[in-house]
Every structure is written in structure tokens, then in C-alpha cells.
Scaffold this motif. Structure first.
Motif, PDB file in Angstrom:
ATOM      1  N   TRP A 127      29.126  23.394  29.071  1.00  0.00           N
ATOM      2  CA  TRP A 127      29.530  23.499  30.478  1.00  0.00           C
ATOM      3  C   TRP A 127      29.872  24.926  30.883  1.00  0.00           C
ATOM      4  N   ALA A 128      29.599  25.857  29.998  1.00  0.00           N
ATOM      5  CA  ALA A 128      29.811  27.285  30.285  1.00  0.00           C
ATOM      6  C   ALA A 128      31.237  27.567  30.749  1.00  0.00           C
ATOM      7  N   GLY A 129      32.204  26.886  30.182  1.00  0.00           N
ATOM      8  CA  GLY A 129      33.601  27.138  30.507  1.00  0.00           C
ATOM      9  C   GLY A 129      34.046  26.663  31.862  1.00  0.00           C
ATOM     10  N   GLU A 130      33.254  25.814  32.525  1.00  0.00           N
ATOM     11  CA  GLU A 130      33.621  25.350  33.856  1.00  0.00           C
ATOM     12  C   GLU A 130      34.542  24.134  33.763  1.00  0.00           C
ATOM     13  N   THR A 131      35.347  23.972  34.799  1.00  0.00           N
ATOM     14  CA  THR A 131      36.170  22.771  34.880  1.00  0.00           C
ATOM     15  C   THR A 131      35.305  21.615  35.361  1.00  0.00           C
ATOM     16  N   VAL A 132      35.606  20.454  34.858  1.00  0.00           N
ATOM     17  CA  VAL A 132      34.849  19.272  35.249  1.00  0.00           C
ATOM     18  C   VAL A 132      35.802  18.285  35.904  1.00  0.00           C
ATOM     19  N   GLU A 133      35.418  17.041  35.966  1.00  0.00           N
ATOM     20  CA  GLU A 133      36.226  16.029  36.626  1.00  0.00           C
ATOM     21  C   GLU A 133      37.644  15.987  36.051  1.00  0.00           C
ATOM     22  N   ARG A 134      38.602  15.717  36.905  1.00  0.00           N
ATOM     23  CA  ARG A 134      40.031  15.628  36.585  1.00  0.00           C
ATOM     24  C   ARG A 134      40.679  16.986  36.414  1.00  0.00           C
ATOM     25  N   GLY A 135      39.985  18.070  36.731  1.00  0.00           N
ATOM     26  CA  GLY A 135      40.610  19.372  36.829  1.00  0.00           C
ATOM     27  C   GLY A 135      40.888  20.092  35.537  1.00  0.00           C
ATOM     28  N   HIS A 136      40.278  19.694  34.433  1.00  0.00           N
ATOM     29  CA  HIS A 136      40.483  20.357  33.155  1.00  0.00           C
ATOM     30  C   HIS A 136      39.173  20.960  32.665  1.00  0.00           C
ATOM     31  N   LEU A 137      39.290  21.928  31.746  1.00  0.00           N
ATOM     32  CA  LEU A 137      38.098  22.453  31.108  1.00  0.00           C
ATOM     33  C   LEU A 137      37.406  21.348  30.318  1.00  0.00           C
ATOM     34  N   ALA A 138      36.084  21.413  30.244  1.00  0.00           N
ATOM     35  CA  ALA A 138      35.332  20.362  29.561  1.00  0.00           C
ATOM     36  C   ALA A 138      35.772  20.223  28.112  1.00  0.00           C
ATOM     37  N   GLY A 139      36.042  21.347  27.448  1.00  0.00           N
ATOM     38  CA  GLY A 139      36.463  21.310  26.062  1.00  0.00           C
ATOM     39  C   GLY A 139      37.919  21.645  25.844  1.00  0.00           C
ATOM     40  N   GLY A 140      38.682  21.767  26.907  1.00  0.00           N
ATOM     41  CA  GLY A 140      40.097  22.077  26.770  1.00  0.00           C
ATOM     42  C   GLY A 140      40.344  23.486  26.240  1.00  0.00           C
ATOM     43  N   MET A 141      41.597  23.764  25.914  1.00  0.00           N
ATOM     44  CA  MET A 141      41.943  25.089  25.408  1.00  0.00           C
ATOM     45  C   MET A 141      41.380  25.335  24.021  1.00  0.00           C
ATOM     46  N   ALA A 142      41.343  24.292  23.194  1.00  0.00           N
ATOM     47  CA  ALA A 142      40.755  24.456  21.858  1.00  0.00           C
ATOM     48  C   ALA A 142      39.276  24.792  21.958  1.00  0.00           C
ATOM     49  N   GLY A 143      38.574  24.109  22.846  1.00  0.00           N
ATOM     50  CA  GLY A 143      37.159  24.405  23.033  1.00  0.00           C
ATOM     51  C   GLY A 143      36.924  25.798  23.574  1.00  0.00           C
ATOM     52  N   MET A 144      37.800  26.237  24.489  1.00  0.00           N
ATOM     53  CA  MET A 144      37.672  27.590  25.037  1.00  0.00           C
ATOM     54  C   MET A 144      37.890  28.639  23.946  1.00  0.00           C
ATOM     55  N   LEU A 145      38.902  28.421  23.107  1.00  0.00           N
ATOM     56  CA  LEU A 145      39.206  29.393  22.064  1.00  0.00           C
ATOM     57  C   LEU A 145      38.058  29.518  21.067  1.00  0.00           C
ATOM     58  N   VAL A 146      37.568  28.389  20.586  1.00  0.00           N
ATOM     59  CA  VAL A 146      36.489  28.418  19.586  1.00  0.00           C
ATOM     60  C   VAL A 146      35.158  28.744  20.244  1.00  0.00           C
TER      61      VAL A 146
END
Length: 258
Positions: A127-146
Motif C-alpha cells: 500500500w506504499a505506506g498509505e492509510t486505508v480504511e479505519r484511519g490506520h496504516l495498512a501495516g501499522g507501525m511495525a510494518g512501517m518500521l520494517v
């Protein structure tokens, strides 16, 4: 065996046997608690309503503020990969209760953690770091970090390939099956799903055809009744134009309505 007889046997058992029964009881109670917790978490995640303008989670009508904040924390950390957690808890505890064997072994727990991290990072990359439904990152903070670190090292396509392989390996570890058996099970599941989808499509198509045929039959019956109402004597041409045998008494047939 009745409960009274079982309790009597436990009371008359040796200390070692009594300790075994106590451990089994504690094991079953623990697995049942994990099963209930997994069901509650699944309900909380599925009914999560997102965040308010203040940044706080919307209160759930199903699980209350506890479920809302629990879902908020999971979505914030793991994103949509958090949906894996309750199903692993439910499946593992149900299997443990059925077989009386602990499914939550250290290796499987490590495999589950690796599965969550790789899945969250894969969602972040996809999702290229985009927010999706419910206002959160698709992979959360752990997904963003890794995910961001993976993209810096291996770019997007390379990161996607490596994370997919890591997810597959972690699933093999969690399942406890060998790679060949795991792939065979996946192939069988995909084949069964395909056959089920094809059968469902065939039934839906046949149902649609039968409904169309019934409507056409009803329309044809309605047209016939209308023609009979217009022509009591049943004298019509091929186009449904009504003829009067001798409406004016002059011995000549005339077209009705002229």
C-alpha cells in the motif's frame, strides 16, 4: 464415565496421578481461556469503527470501550495483519483441546511473530505506506518500521519478493508441516475453493435462467389473455389485429376499430 465416578477416581489416585489430572485440568482451562480471548479479539477487530476526530477510537456497540481500545492498539501496531492473531489463537486452542497437545510451542510462537511482522511489512510495501480504511496504516507501525527499511535496502519489488518468502516460511513453521506437505495442502485448498466457486456460479446461472424463463412464460400468458379479451370470438390475424365477422350486418368482415 460420570463426573462423580471421575472425581472419585481422582480422589483415590496417587499424588502423581492427581498431579497429572490437575495439570490436565489447568491445561484445558488455559486453552479455553485462549479460545474465548481469541473470539473476543476477533469480534473487536471486525466491529472496530475507526477513530474519531480527536484521535480516540469509536466506541464499539459489540465489545464496549475495552474492545475498542484493544482493536485500536492492534491496528495501530500491526495494521490489518492483526486479523491473523485471533484466528491463530482460536485454531491453536481448539486443536489443543481436541488433541490434548499444546499447540503453542516456542518454535511456533516465534514463527507466529515472524508471520505477523512479515505480513505487516508486506501490507506496508503493497500500500506504499498509505492509510486505508479505519484511519490506520495498512501495516501499522511495525510494518512501517520494517517495510521502509526493506525498501531502502531492496527497493519495492525486491522487498515484496523477500517478504512474501518470509511469510511463507513462517507459515510453514506455524503449521508444523513440511514445505512439501504445506504446499500440497494449499493446492488442495485452492482447488476445493475453485470447485466451490464454479459450482456456486453454475447454480446461480441456472437459477437466473429459470427466472428468465418463468418471466417470459408469464409475459406470453399475459399477452394471450389480452388478445382473448380483445377478441371474444378468437378471430385475430398473425399480428394480433382483431377482426369482426359482420359487425355492420352487410355481410362483409371489417377490421375492429376502423
Amino acid at each position: 464415565m460420570s463426573a462423580a465416578r471421575r472425581n472419585s477416581r481422582i480422589a483415590d489416585a496417587s499424588p502423581a496421578e492427581a498431579g497429572g489430572h490437575a495439570r490436565m485440568l489447568a491445561f484445558e482451562v488455559g486453552m479455553l481461556a485462549i479460545l474465548v480471548a481469541g473470539a473476543f479479539l476477533a469480534l473487536s477487530l471486525l466491529t472496530y469503527g475507526g477513530m474519531e476526530e480527536s484521535g480516540l477510537p469509536v466506541r464499539s456497540t459489540w465489545t464496549g470501550p475495552v474492545g475498542s481500545y484493544l482493536a485500536f492498539g492492534f491496528y495501530q501496531i500491526l495494521g490489518h495483519a492483526s486479523l491473523i492473531v485471533p484466528w491463530v489463537m482460536i485454531a491453536g486452542s481448539a486443536a489443543a483441546l481436541a488433541t490434548h497437545r499444546n499447540a503453542f510451542r516456542p518454535l511456533r510462537i516465534l514463527g507466529g511473530i515472524a508471520c505477523l511482522i512479515s505480513a505487516s511489512a508486506l501490507l506496508h510495501v503493497g500500500w506504499a505506506g498509505e492509510t486505508v480504511e479505519r484511519g490506520h496504516l495498512a501495516g501499522g507501525m511495525a510494518g512501517m518500521l520494517v517495510g521502509d527499511n526493506m525498501i531502502d535496502l531492496f527497493a519495492g519489488p525486491g522487498s515484496f519478493l523477500i517478504l512474501t518468502a518470509a511469510l511463507a516460511i513462517s507459515l510453514v513453521v506455524v503449521s508444523g508441516m513440511g514445505p512439501t506437505t504445506f504446499l500440497a495442502v494449499l493446492a488442495a485448498a485452492a482447488s476445493a475453493s475453485g470447485r466451490g466457486a464454479a459450482a456456486g456460479s453454475t447454480r446461480a446461472l441456472s437459477g437466473l435462467k429459470s427466472r428468465i424463463a418463468r418471466r417470459r412464460g408469464a409475459a406470453a400468458s399475459g399477452d394471450g389473455d389480452a388478445s382473448a379479451a380483445r377478441d371474444p370470438d378468437g378471430v385475430c390475424d398473425a399480428d394480433g389485429v382483431e377482426w369482426d365477422d359482420d359487425a355492420d350486418g352487410d355481410g362483409d368482415a371489417t377490421v375492429g376499430g376502423d
